[in-house]
Scaffold this motif. Structure first.
Motif, PDB file in Angstrom:
ATOM      1  N   GLN A 160      -1.796 -20.924  42.462  1.00  0.00           N
ATOM      2  CA  GLN A 160      -2.037 -20.479  41.174  1.00  0.00           C
ATOM      3  C   GLN A 160      -0.900 -20.856  40.170  1.00  0.00           C
ATOM      4  O   GLN A 160      -1.077 -21.170  39.039  1.00  0.00           O
ATOM      5  N   SER A 161       0.232 -21.054  40.719  1.00  0.00           N
ATOM      6  CA  SER A 161       1.509 -21.501  39.973  1.00  0.00           C
ATOM      7  C   SER A 161       1.164 -22.848  39.416  1.00  0.00           C
ATOM      8  O   SER A 161       1.387 -22.982  38.184  1.00  0.00           O
ATOM      9  N   PHE A 162       0.802 -23.989  40.348  1.00  0.00           N
ATOM     10  CA  PHE A 162       0.603 -25.197  39.759  1.00  0.00           C
ATOM     11  C   PHE A 162      -0.471 -25.050  38.724  1.00  0.00           C
ATOM     12  O   PHE A 162      -0.746 -26.189  37.742  1.00  0.00           O
ATOM     13  N   GLU A 163      -1.440 -24.331  39.019  1.00  0.00           N
ATOM     14  CA  GLU A 163      -2.865 -24.222  38.132  1.00  0.00           C
ATOM     15  C   GLU A 163      -2.281 -23.941  36.656  1.00  0.00           C
ATOM     16  O   GLU A 163      -2.569 -24.542  35.699  1.00  0.00           O
ATOM     17  N   SER A 164      -1.576 -22.861  36.708  1.00  0.00           N
ATOM     18  CA  SER A 164      -1.151 -22.405  35.321  1.00  0.00           C
ATOM     19  C   SER A 164      -0.270 -23.145  34.638  1.00  0.00           C
ATOM     20  O   SER A 164      -0.320 -23.471  33.467  1.00  0.00           O
ATOM     21  N   LEU A 165       0.739 -23.869  35.595  1.00  0.00           N
ATOM     22  CA  LEU A 165       1.761 -24.732  34.778  1.00  0.00           C
ATOM     23  C   LEU A 165       0.860 -26.137  34.355  1.00  0.00           C
ATOM     24  O   LEU A 165       1.151 -26.625  33.105  1.00  0.00           O
ATOM     25  N   GLY A 166      -0.324 -26.738  34.854  1.00  0.00           N
ATOM     26  CA  GLY A 166      -0.899 -27.674  34.590  1.00  0.00           C
ATOM     27  C   GLY A 166      -1.599 -27.343  33.318  1.00  0.00           C
ATOM     28  O   GLY A 166      -1.564 -28.305  32.393  1.00  0.00           O
ATOM     29  N   LYS A 167      -2.130 -26.154  33.251  1.00  0.00           N
ATOM     30  CA  LYS A 167      -3.022 -25.891  31.951  1.00  0.00           C
ATOM     31  C   LYS A 167      -1.999 -25.675  30.647  1.00  0.00           C
ATOM     32  O   LYS A 167      -2.282 -26.078  29.667  1.00  0.00           O
ATOM     33  N   TYR A 168      -0.803 -25.143  31.328  1.00  0.00           N
ATOM     34  CA  TYR A 168       0.075 -24.974  30.046  1.00  0.00           C
ATOM     35  C   TYR A 168       0.824 -26.158  29.548  1.00  0.00           C
ATOM     36  O   TYR A 168       0.812 -26.489  28.340  1.00  0.00           O
ATOM     37  N   GLN A 169       1.024 -27.318  30.316  1.00  0.00           N
ATOM     38  CA  GLN A 169       1.534 -28.650  30.224  1.00  0.00           C
ATOM     39  C   GLN A 169       0.512 -29.100  29.365  1.00  0.00           C
ATOM     40  O   GLN A 169       0.945 -30.014  28.290  1.00  0.00           O
ATOM     41  N   LYS A 170      -0.784 -29.213  29.687  1.00  0.00           N
ATOM     42  CA  LYS A 170      -1.895 -29.853  28.899  1.00  0.00           C
ATOM     43  C   LYS A 170      -1.790 -29.343  27.428  1.00  0.00           C
ATOM     44  O   LYS A 170      -2.034 -30.138  26.779  1.00  0.00           O
ATOM     45  N   ALA A 171      -1.749 -28.113  27.535  1.00  0.00           N
ATOM     46  CA  ALA A 171      -2.043 -27.450  25.891  1.00  0.00           C
ATOM     47  C   ALA A 171      -0.863 -27.965  25.209  1.00  0.00           C
ATOM     48  O   ALA A 171      -1.043 -28.094  24.017  1.00  0.00           O
ATOM     49  N   LEU A 172       0.468 -27.891  25.857  1.00  0.00           N
ATOM     50  CA  LEU A 172       1.704 -28.247  24.893  1.00  0.00           C
ATOM     51  C   LEU A 172       1.561 -29.847  24.510  1.00  0.00           C
ATOM     52  O   LEU A 172       1.721 -30.068  23.469  1.00  0.00           O
ATOM     53  N   ALA A 173       1.104 -30.632  25.552  1.00  0.00           N
ATOM     54  CA  ALA A 173       1.085 -32.056  25.058  1.00  0.00           C
ATOM     55  C   ALA A 173      -0.050 -32.318  24.103  1.00  0.00           C
ATOM     56  O   ALA A 173       0.343 -33.103  23.269  1.00  0.00           O
ATOM     57  N   GLN A 174      -1.047 -31.611  24.179  1.00  0.00           N
ATOM     58  CA  GLN A 174      -1.995 -31.711  23.069  1.00  0.00           C
ATOM     59  C   GLN A 174      -1.886 -30.948  21.872  1.00  0.00           C
ATOM     60  O   GLN A 174      -2.720 -31.096  20.845  1.00  0.00           O
ATOM     61  N   ALA A 175      -0.847 -30.118  21.856  1.00  0.00           N
ATOM     62  CA  ALA A 175      -0.372 -29.271  20.557  1.00  0.00           C
ATOM     63  C   ALA A 175      -1.620 -28.433  20.264  1.00  0.00           C
ATOM     64  O   ALA A 175      -1.924 -28.214  18.984  1.00  0.00           O
ATOM     65  N   ASP A 176      -2.063 -28.043  21.458  1.00  0.00           N
ATOM     66  CA  ASP A 176      -3.520 -27.101  21.210  1.00  0.00           C
ATOM     67  C   ASP A 176      -2.985 -25.558  21.403  1.00  0.00           C
ATOM     68  O   ASP A 176      -2.767 -24.730  22.075  1.00  0.00           O
ATOM     69  N   ILE A 177      -2.930 -25.041  19.925  1.00  0.00           N
ATOM     70  CA  ILE A 177      -2.266 -23.962  19.726  1.00  0.00           C
ATOM     71  C   ILE A 177      -3.302 -22.679  20.229  1.00  0.00           C
ATOM     72  O   ILE A 177      -3.084 -21.683  20.905  1.00  0.00           O
ATOM     73  N   LEU A 178      -4.538 -22.983  19.918  1.00  0.00           N
ATOM     74  CA  LEU A 178      -5.605 -21.995  20.410  1.00  0.00           C
ATOM     75  C   LEU A 178      -5.553 -21.690  22.048  1.00  0.00           C
ATOM     76  O   LEU A 178      -5.851 -20.736  22.418  1.00  0.00           O
TER      77      LEU A 178
END
Length: 282
Positions: A160-178
């Motif tokens: 669960q930790s790595f899944e949440s971290l992966g989503k978090y990193q991807k959203a950050l990298a794409q500057a996806d505020i929503l």
């Protein structure tokens, strides 16, 4: 002696929230113990524990928090680092260490001894040189403050930790505020600590929209192009941002049972990051 040292270090770290300070405190206690007349000491281990706890409490009482950029946060530790001498099972989570900063040193010590090490009130009273009733009062006040903070002691499994971290990193990298907002609880709090050397954009933000907007701003202006690793500090998942082999920033996350991010602790203070080694969890 090594086992005893590790235990003393764990007590001290849980009380002061700094690994480096904890090492210094334990070293002081051991150096003084060597020169003591030990004829009246009946139990070496108990004497050293009592000395360490009281030394840590006195240190915490004397310590005036330095004027820092942002909010003062504890020094994170990684149990994947072979140099870490803390006892993993007895070391507080990062969120708990942050919350313990709201307690006075004796409340903090009483809480740690009772909840972390299962000491009786009689044993706590002896260690802190107070009455058993006073120990109960300290614990009651500590529990009330921690309860008021809405703290949950949930520790996610690694998947669960790595899944949440992966989503978090991807959203950050794409500057996806929503998308970032979708990963956060409504009353998310972001706390940032730049220490005395690094000026942070904001000490704290509360709420999904403000937090997501600030995270994207920091990503675009300060973290763009930096490599990252997924690591664990104080039982909690984190993403670390590196400039070559130097750690620039880490975000320690507190997750809910459904994988949403409840708290983000952003540490930029180089003094608190200098002992963290780069791992290959990407």
């Amino acid at each position: 002696m090594q086992k005893n040292y590790n235990k003393l270090l764990t007590y001290a770290y849980n009380i002061v929230g700094s690994y480096e300070d904890a090492r210094d405190l334990v070293q002081d206690v051991l150096e003084k113990y060597i020169t003591l007349d030990k004829s009246s000491i009946r139990h070496e281990s108990n004497f050293l524990i009592k000395s360490t706890i009281n030394h840590a409490i006195n240190f915490k009482n004397r310590q005036s928090k330095k004027e820092v950029f942002g909010e003062w946060l504890p020094e994170p530790v990684s149990f994947e680092n072979a140099d870490t001498k803390l006892i993993k099972e007895e070391t507080a989570t990062y969120t708990m260490l942050v919350l313990l900063e709201y307690l006075n040193p004796k409340e903090r010590a009483a809480f740690i001894l009772k909840e972390g090490f299962d000491y009786s009130h009689a044993e706590i009273a002896e260690l802190l040189e107070i009455s058993a009733e006073n120990s109960r009062q300290l614990l009651s006040r500590a529990n009330k403050q921690l309860k008021d903070s809405k703290y949950t002691n949930y520790i996610p499994h690694s998947g669960q930790s790595f899944e949440s971290l992966g989503k978090y990193q991807k959203a950050l990298a794409q500057a996806d505020i929503l998308e970032l907002q979708n990963l956060l609880v409504n009353d998310i709090k972001l706390s940032a600590d730049g220490g005395t050397k690094v000026q942070v954009v904001s000490g704290s933000e509360i709420g999904k929209a403000a937090t997501a907007t600030l995270l994207v701003y920091v990503q675009q202006h300060f973290l763009m192009g930096k490599t990252f690793t997924f690591q664990f500090f104080n039982h909690q998942p984190a993403i670390c941002f590196w400039e070559h082999e130097k750690l620039h920033n880490c975000h320690i996350l507190q997750l809910s049972a459904d994988g949403l991010i409840q708290k983000i602790y952003s540490i930029v203070d180089p003094d608190k990051l200098k002992n963290i080694t780069k791992l290959s969890h990407i």
